[in-house]
Write a protein that holds these residues in place. Sequence first.
Motif, short mmCIF file in Angstrom:
data_model
loop_
_atom_site.label_atom_id
_atom_site.label_comp_id
_atom_site.label_asym_id
_atom_site.label_seq_id
_atom_site.Cartn_x
_atom_site.Cartn_y
_atom_site.Cartn_z
N ALA A 1 0.83 -1.20 0.00
CA ALA A 1 0.00 0.00 0.00
C ALA A 1 0.86 1.25 0.00
N ILE A 2 1.96 1.21 0.77
CA ILE A 2 2.85 2.39 0.81
C ILE A 2 3.46 2.63 -0.57
N THR B 1 1.26 7.05 -6.58
CA THR B 1 0.18 7.95 -6.97
C THR B 1 0.55 9.40 -6.73
N GLN C 1 2.14 1.82 -3.49
CA GLN C 1 1.07 2.40 -4.32
C GLN C 1 0.91 3.89 -4.01
N LEU C 2 0.93 4.18 -2.73
CA LEU C 2 0.73 5.54 -2.26
C LEU C 2 1.78 6.47 -2.84
#
Lengths: 346, 360
Positions: free
Chosen positions: B188-189, B195, B191-192
């Motif tokens: 998730a990090i 983005t 991906q973060l």
Amino acid sequence: MRVLTHCLSFGKPRSLIGLWLGLSGLLIAIALLSLLYGAGDVGPARAWQALQDLGAAASYDSEARFVIAELRAPRLWIGLVVGAALGIAGALLQAVTRNPLAEPGLLGVSAGAAFAVTLAILWGADTATLRVSVAQLGALGGCLCVLAAARLQGIGNDPVRLILAGAILSGLLHSLSSLILLYDQYTADEIRFWVVGSLAGRQLDDLAPLFPSLGVAALLTILLARPLAALALGEHVAIGLGHHPRVVRLLVIVVVALLVGGATAAAGPIAFVGLVVPFAARALAGPDIRRTLWLCLPLGPIVVVSADIVSRLVVPPSELPLGVLTALIGAPVLIGVVRGRRLPTF
Amino acid sequence: MTSPVDTPNAVRQDKYYLALPLGQRAPLRVIVDKRNLLANLLLSGLLILLAGVALNTGSAASLSLPATLRALLGDGSPLDTFVIQELRLPRIVAGVVTGGAFALAGCLMQTVARNRLATPGIVGLDNGATAFAVASVVGTGISLAPPAMALTGAAVAAALTFGLTGRIGVRGYRFLVAGIGVGAVFGAITQLMLTRVSIDAANAAYPWTVGSLNARPDHAVLSLSLALLPALLAGIWLTRSLTVLRLSDAVAISLGIAAGRCRMAALSVAVILTGLAVAVAGPVGMVALIGPEFARQLSAKNTVPVVGATLAGAVVMVAADLLGRVLLAPIEIPVGIVTALIGSPLLLWILLNPNARTAP
């Protein structure tokens, strides 16, 4: 009528109703916040003014009105529906597998739905209705795969190994989807924004095709609550009480597929909501599945909508994908559950 | 009175003893099984054959075998020499070292955890290393080189997973699920961060998200190559202790093996290798599962095939990269996707097959 009162009865009605009302109040407050705050120029004060104007015929701030009615309200509605669907699907799946870790996102249900949608777009599907049913079929496939594998080899009673099987299946489906995206540029463009799991840019029209299947799922959930509660006492007890465990399990799987497939079609694959929400509901209401289901109804939207608000506010004017935030919330809960003493170790 | 180890001729015929000539208590004394030796020779041959095929195959120009050889030695046509020496050879070298590193790390970790599914990828190391490597590429204020960052990420993820599940070497599947959780957070990090940055920076970080051998940075390959040889030696040195550790702590301790230190050493080697390999190729974690499995099928029973796993990992990586290049040509499938497609069914089979489930 008697069936209905049975389905809606709880152990300690007053405390649960109070809890439910409190959570619903919280949900309304969060929904209001989600209308007031956003990544764009329209701040809370302007939004509040525009909200008050919405009732009146004349509006002074057309931009704020547009932002609220066309951008934030659809997100809110989809967040509410998706949150409730994922939360209830998680609770049902956990009850039927008797596994506190069973989560649609981890078990390959969302990945199945995502893969099916990818395939459908590759083969030229475009209409929203088709995509919903395709996602639901994919979700059913993913669900059945994991559970069949689990039952076949007798790992169904081992919560942690079941999750591992689901994670592996998710990985496999995910790389198959990547392969398709690599092969077909059009599909890649079409699906790039959908596959992260986000409420941004969704329209209210995207929600309409969901309602028939979600209605069916809701009806089935109400009918299944009592048999499921009986099943929690053990297979023999459930049979003794006149239920049919096999039928109940099959129907629950269908309901989960309808809910998760619908939610995935609307918002993309979002993991961990189905783990966090029932976990919190059980912590608040105890192990009875009927109570859990009732609390999931406000708790799911609370989690999704507040995660959506945070996703808009962390890095304005850009946004974080919702799926990222739910993973950040959900993974610690997963580890907490795994560390819990009550899980059997193998 | 001498022990069997000191008198190699007295024990079974299918084992050889290699010892540095440093007297009775030589620090490096290795038992070599005949079958393992044969397996390693076979794998080496396979690797050389595959590397040759990979050198000779590609979309740019179809070279004849003599032309390939001439270009490899440096006296072919300039174009051929460029294609072979600048494009394909570095890629194959990167494949060999990353495949070997991933598989060696996987073999050590599986043995330490007594679980065939416990590869660095599943326990979240790959994702941790990826998150830190991406952080260094997209420039979030931390300015270390990707290898160092990836190493840090792998160490952090390992500390988290093992710290959260208790001591090292916990039997069972619980720490695998904790690893999935840790991996999800780091994913998730990543991906973060992707983005948040511009599309160019995101594209620069793309290989780290799928696992690819295309145009890898030379310095990362170099640092991995420098680490691989000592790691392999450390693995060979640890083999005897690890073989005993597979039985039980009680047996190991009664034989005079420091179980805790041995585990920590093996785990550290695995973390270093995974971190550096991710800095080269991104998270191609499935090689850490396929390589040791492949080696175990060929090797003698009840041994820890450290060298075999390394060779097999290199074979798998080069083969998967070759497959990815030719399968859908002219589109190139990243090697991470190829290995995931091969490895996931294998993983499921190990998980579901009651006979295959036990410790490695």
